[in-house]
Design a protein around this motif. Sequence first.
Motif, short mmCIF file in Angstrom:
data_model
loop_
_atom_site.label_atom_id
_atom_site.label_comp_id
_atom_site.label_asym_id
_atom_site.label_seq_id
_atom_site.Cartn_x
_atom_site.Cartn_y
_atom_site.Cartn_z
N ASP A 40 0.85 -1.18 0.00
CA ASP A 40 0.00 0.00 0.00
C ASP A 40 0.89 1.24 0.00
OD1 ASP A 40 -2.13 1.68 0.07
OD2 ASP A 40 -2.70 1.25 2.14
N LEU A 41 1.50 1.51 -1.14
CA LEU A 41 2.47 2.59 -1.26
C LEU A 41 1.90 3.97 -0.91
CD1 LEU A 41 5.38 3.31 -1.96
CD2 LEU A 41 4.69 3.47 -4.34
N PRO A 42 0.70 4.33 -1.39
CA PRO A 42 0.18 5.65 -1.03
C PRO A 42 0.06 5.88 0.48
CG PRO A 42 -1.08 4.75 -2.84
CD PRO A 42 -0.17 3.65 -2.36
N THR A 43 -0.33 4.86 1.22
CA THR A 43 -0.44 5.00 2.67
C THR A 43 0.94 5.10 3.29
OG1 THR A 43 -2.50 3.76 2.65
CG2 THR A 43 -1.37 3.96 4.77
N ALA A 44 1.90 4.34 2.77
CA ALA A 44 3.26 4.38 3.32
C ALA A 44 3.89 5.75 3.09
CB ALA A 44 4.11 3.29 2.67
N ILE A 45 3.61 6.37 1.96
CA ILE A 45 4.18 7.68 1.66
C ILE A 45 3.62 8.74 2.61
CG2 ILE A 45 4.19 9.51 -0.09
CD1 ILE A 45 4.53 7.39 -2.19
N LYS A 46 2.39 8.56 3.05
CA LYS A 46 1.79 9.54 3.96
C LYS A 46 2.57 9.64 5.27
CE LYS A 46 -2.90 9.10 2.23
NZ LYS A 46 -4.25 8.62 2.51
N HIS A 47 3.30 8.59 5.63
CA HIS A 47 4.03 8.58 6.90
C HIS A 47 5.41 9.23 6.77
CE1 HIS A 47 0.97 6.20 8.86
NE2 HIS A 47 0.98 5.37 7.84
N LEU A 48 5.81 9.64 5.57
CA LEU A 48 7.12 10.26 5.38
C LEU A 48 7.06 11.73 5.80
CD1 LEU A 48 8.07 8.93 1.83
CD2 LEU A 48 8.87 8.08 4.03
N SER A 49 8.21 12.21 6.31
CA SER A 49 8.29 13.64 6.61
C SER A 49 8.45 14.40 5.30
CB SER A 49 9.48 13.91 7.52
OG SER A 49 10.69 13.68 6.81
N ASP A 50 8.32 15.71 5.35
CA ASP A 50 8.46 16.52 4.14
C ASP A 50 9.85 16.33 3.52
OD1 ASP A 50 5.90 17.47 4.42
OD2 ASP A 50 6.49 19.37 5.34
N GLN A 51 10.87 16.29 4.36
CA GLN A 51 12.24 16.13 3.86
C GLN A 51 12.42 14.75 3.21
OE1 GLN A 51 15.26 16.40 6.86
NE2 GLN A 51 16.94 16.36 5.38
N GLU A 52 11.89 13.72 3.83
CA GLU A 52 11.99 12.37 3.25
C GLU A 52 11.24 12.29 1.93
OE1 GLU A 52 12.30 9.62 7.28
OE2 GLU A 52 10.34 10.32 6.59
N LEU A 53 10.09 12.94 1.84
CA LEU A 53 9.31 12.94 0.61
C LEU A 53 10.07 13.66 -0.51
CD1 LEU A 53 6.66 12.09 -0.69
CD2 LEU A 53 5.69 14.26 0.04
N GLU A 54 10.73 14.78 -0.19
CA GLU A 54 11.53 15.49 -1.19
C GLU A 54 12.70 14.64 -1.66
OE1 GLU A 54 12.61 19.34 0.29
OE2 GLU A 54 10.53 19.92 0.61
N GLN A 55 13.34 13.91 -0.73
CA GLN A 55 14.44 13.02 -1.10
C GLN A 55 13.97 11.91 -2.03
OE1 GLN A 55 15.92 11.74 2.70
NE2 GLN A 55 17.44 13.37 2.82
N LEU A 56 12.80 11.35 -1.72
CA LEU A 56 12.23 10.29 -2.54
C LEU A 56 11.91 10.80 -3.94
CD1 LEU A 56 11.09 7.40 -2.81
CD2 LEU A 56 8.93 8.29 -1.93
N LEU A 57 11.33 11.97 -4.01
CA LEU A 57 11.00 12.57 -5.30
C LEU A 57 12.26 12.86 -6.11
CD1 LEU A 57 8.89 13.69 -7.24
CD2 LEU A 57 9.03 15.86 -6.03
N ALA A 58 13.29 13.39 -5.48
CA ALA A 58 14.54 13.69 -6.17
C ALA A 58 15.19 12.40 -6.68
CB ALA A 58 15.49 14.43 -5.23
N ALA A 59 15.18 11.35 -5.87
CA ALA A 59 15.78 10.08 -6.29
C ALA A 59 15.00 9.45 -7.44
CB ALA A 59 15.84 9.12 -5.11
N ALA A 60 13.68 9.52 -7.37
CA ALA A 60 12.86 8.93 -8.44
C ALA A 60 13.04 9.72 -9.74
CB ALA A 60 11.38 8.92 -8.03
N THR A 61 13.11 11.04 -9.65
CA THR A 61 13.32 11.87 -10.84
C THR A 61 14.68 11.59 -11.45
OG1 THR A 61 11.91 13.57 -9.86
CG2 THR A 61 13.31 14.24 -11.69
N ALA A 62 15.72 11.48 -10.62
CA ALA A 62 17.06 11.19 -11.12
C ALA A 62 17.10 9.83 -11.80
CB ALA A 62 18.07 11.24 -9.97
N GLU A 63 16.42 8.85 -11.25
CA GLU A 63 16.39 7.51 -11.86
C GLU A 63 15.65 7.54 -13.19
OE1 GLU A 63 17.09 3.48 -12.48
OE2 GLU A 63 18.08 4.96 -11.21
N GLN A 64 14.59 8.32 -13.28
CA GLN A 64 13.87 8.45 -14.56
C GLN A 64 14.78 9.06 -15.61
OE1 GLN A 64 10.17 10.57 -13.74
NE2 GLN A 64 9.08 8.74 -14.36
N HIS A 65 15.54 10.08 -15.23
CA HIS A 65 16.46 10.70 -16.19
C HIS A 65 17.54 9.71 -16.60
CE1 HIS A 65 14.97 14.76 -16.42
NE2 HIS A 65 14.84 14.81 -15.10
N ARG A 66 18.03 8.91 -15.64
CA ARG A 66 19.07 7.93 -15.94
C ARG A 66 18.55 6.90 -16.94
NH1 ARG A 66 20.73 2.98 -15.03
NH2 ARG A 66 18.95 2.38 -13.78
#
Length: 131
Positions: A40-66
């Motif tokens: 249940d990824l959407p529920t798991a993401i809700k438990h992330l802090s703002d900083q953790e969510l930004e890190q996850l977004l940055a990592a996913a974006t970098a992987e998409q570019h790669r």
Amino acid sequence: MGSGRTGSIVPDLFSTASPQETASRPPKPTASPRHILPSDLPTAIKHLSDQELEQLLAAATAEQHRRGKGLPAPETTVSKRTEAPAVTLTVGKLNAVRAAFKAGVTPSKIAKQFGIPQSEVRKVIASEGKK
């Protein structure tokens, strides 16, 4: 006391090698364990802090570019209502719609009867008042 070994050798039941050969072989390097996403990824993401969510977004974006996929195009909000094609009514239908309305038939029933959108019926009725 013994042969100098501290542990006993347990034979592999599915191996064709002798227990001594198995003990002398170095372990095979294994690939890094694959990380599994929560079911249940959407529920798991809700438990992330703002900083953790930004890190996850940055990592996913970098992987998409790669992978050469780039950013997904922003979804345009598509109205669930689709524009009805412009209906051109014949003079006879226009007169019939006006007559039906004057006779007291509701616009929804007129629209069903003639197979035209109710908005067109209302336009015809409104245009009569402007004459």
